[in-house]
Design an enzyme around this catalytic site. Sequence first.
Site, mmCIF file in Angstrom:
data_model
loop_
_atom_site.group_PDB
_atom_site.id
_atom_site.type_symbol
_atom_site.label_atom_id
_atom_site.label_comp_id
_atom_site.label_asym_id
_atom_site.label_seq_id
_atom_site.Cartn_x
_atom_site.Cartn_y
_atom_site.Cartn_z
ATOM 1 C CG ASP A 177 3.284 1.496 9.621
ATOM 2 O OD1 ASP A 177 2.967 2.356 10.174
ATOM 3 O OD2 ASP A 177 3.419 1.590 8.320
ATOM 4 N NE ARG A 224 0.247 10.399 10.523
ATOM 5 C CZ ARG A 224 -0.351 9.359 9.667
ATOM 6 N NH1 ARG A 224 -1.657 8.968 9.824
ATOM 7 N NH2 ARG A 224 0.620 8.805 8.876
ATOM 8 C CB CYS A 272 -4.054 5.931 11.008
ATOM 9 S SG CYS A 272 -4.656 4.416 10.332
ATOM 10 N NE ARG A 295 -7.304 4.259 5.436
ATOM 11 C CZ ARG A 295 -6.349 4.476 6.457
ATOM 12 N NH1 ARG A 295 -6.645 4.468 7.824
ATOM 13 N NH2 ARG A 295 -5.146 5.150 6.142
ATOM 14 C CE LYS A 336 -1.872 1.493 3.922
ATOM 15 N NZ LYS A 336 -1.356 2.823 4.529
ATOM 16 C CG ASN A 337 2.287 2.707 3.577
ATOM 17 O OD1 ASN A 337 1.063 3.016 2.989
ATOM 18 N ND2 ASN A 337 2.483 2.737 4.720
#
Length: 418
Positions: A305, A121, A116, A397, A22-23
Amino acid sequence: MEIWHVRGGNRLFGSCRVQGSKNASLPVLAASMVLPARSQIRNVPQLRDVDAAASILSHLGCRVERSEGEICIDSTGVNCAEVPHELMAEMRSSVIFMGALLGRCGEAKLSLPGGCQLGKRPIDLHLSALRAMGAQIDEEGRDLFCRAERLHGADITLRFPSVGATENIMLAACAAEGRTTIRGAAREPEIVALQDYLTSLGAHIAGAGSDTVVICGVSPRPEADFTVPGDRIVASTLACACAAAGGRIILSGVKPDHFLTVLHFLNEAGCDIIHVNDIVEISSSGSLRAPGSIVTAPYPGFPTDAQPILMAALLRAEGTTQITETIFENRYRQVSELRRLGADIRVKDTTALVRGVKELHGETLTAPDLRGGAAMIVAALSARGESRVIDAGHIKRGYENLDDRLCALGAEVWIEHT
Ligand code: EPZ
C-alpha cells in the site's frame, strides 16, 4: 467528482495526529456482529468505506450510532443474512462479512466484493478455509450462497498470508465448535487489532502477529470497548509528503513499529527520522538520494500500500531506485500519471526503475485508485506549479480530511467539487 488542486513547492512543518486505521476498522466493524453484543469502537476514521460497513451492519439489523470518531453497534437484533450487491460492491472488506454471517446466522448470501482494481483478487483462500470449517458455498456468477448447520474448528494452512482470508477465518472460528488453527496467517498489525477486539468480546484467541493464530471458542461478553490503532499507511503518506516537499513534521497517534520499513527507506533517502513511543519526527531537506532496492512483501516486509506513495516521493531523488511489487499484479497504475509530471519511470514485469529527475512540473492527473491517488498528491507537492488530480472518490475511501491536514502543515491543497 472531486478535483484536488495542489500548488507544489511549499515545505511542510508542524504536527499531525494520524487518523485511525481504515484496514483495522473495517474487519472490526464486520466482527461486531459475530456475537450479540454492544460494542463501542473508538478512533474510527470518517471514510466512505466505513460508511459502507456501517450501512451493511444496519441492513443486517444492527443498531449503529455514530458520533465523531466513534461508532456504537448493538448487534443483538441481527435479523438478516444477505448483503445486497450494491453494498458488497462498495469495498473489498465486505467479503469479511461472509465469515461473520456464517458464524452468527449459519448462512450468508452475498456477492463478490468491490475495492481497488489491483489485478486479480481471488477469494479462493477464504472459500476453501470456510469449506474446511463445514460451510457449503455455492458460487453462481458473482453470487455466493453459503450455509453451515454448524461450523467446526479446523487446522488450516494458507499458501499465502492473505490478510482478508486470515480475518474471515478468525471471525467464523469464533462461532465454530472446537479449535481452529491458522498456519501461514497474515501478521499485519490489523490482524493483531482484530484479535484484541475479539478478545474484548470474549473470544479465546492467541497468536496474532505471528504466523500461527489459534481460536478456540468464546465466553461471550455483552459489551466491548475498543480503540482502533493509528493508520500506518496514512502515516507513511504524510512522511513521504514531507520527504518529497522538504520540511519537518511530527506525527502522533501511530506506532512507528507499524511502518518501520517505510521509515527505513526514507532514512536511506536522506531524511532524519526520530521516533519515541507513538511519536515520529521526519525532517527532510527536500533533496533526496535513491535508497536502493525496495521489494514489497507481507508484513513485516515493505507494504504494497505504501509502494506507489514512496515511489512518488522518490521521483526527484538522485540516482535510480528499483522497486519490485510482489503482492498485486496491477499496482503500477500510478506510473503513467506520474510520468506526466516529468518523472522517469520504466516498468518491466514486476519491477519499476525510477531515475531521479531534476524537476517535476504541475499537470492534470487522474487518480487510478486509493493509494495511486495519494501518490499523485505527494508527487504534486514537490512539483513546480499547480497540479489538478481528478479523483473519482478514491482518496476519501482511505484518507480523512487529507486536504485539511496537509494545509495545516503548510501545503496549498484545495478541493473543487464538480
Ligand atoms: C488487504 O487486502 C488490504 N485491504 C489491502 O489494502 C492491502 O493492500 C492488502 O491487504 C495487502 O496488504 C484491507 O485490509 C481492507 P490479501 P486483502 O488477501 O485482504 C492474493 C488499501 O489500499 N489472494 O492479503 O484483499 C491476492 O490476489 C488496500 O488500503 C489470493 O490469491 O489482501 C493478492 O495477490 C488495497 N487468494 C495477495 O493474496 C485469496 O483468497 C494479497 O491479498 C486472497 C488473496
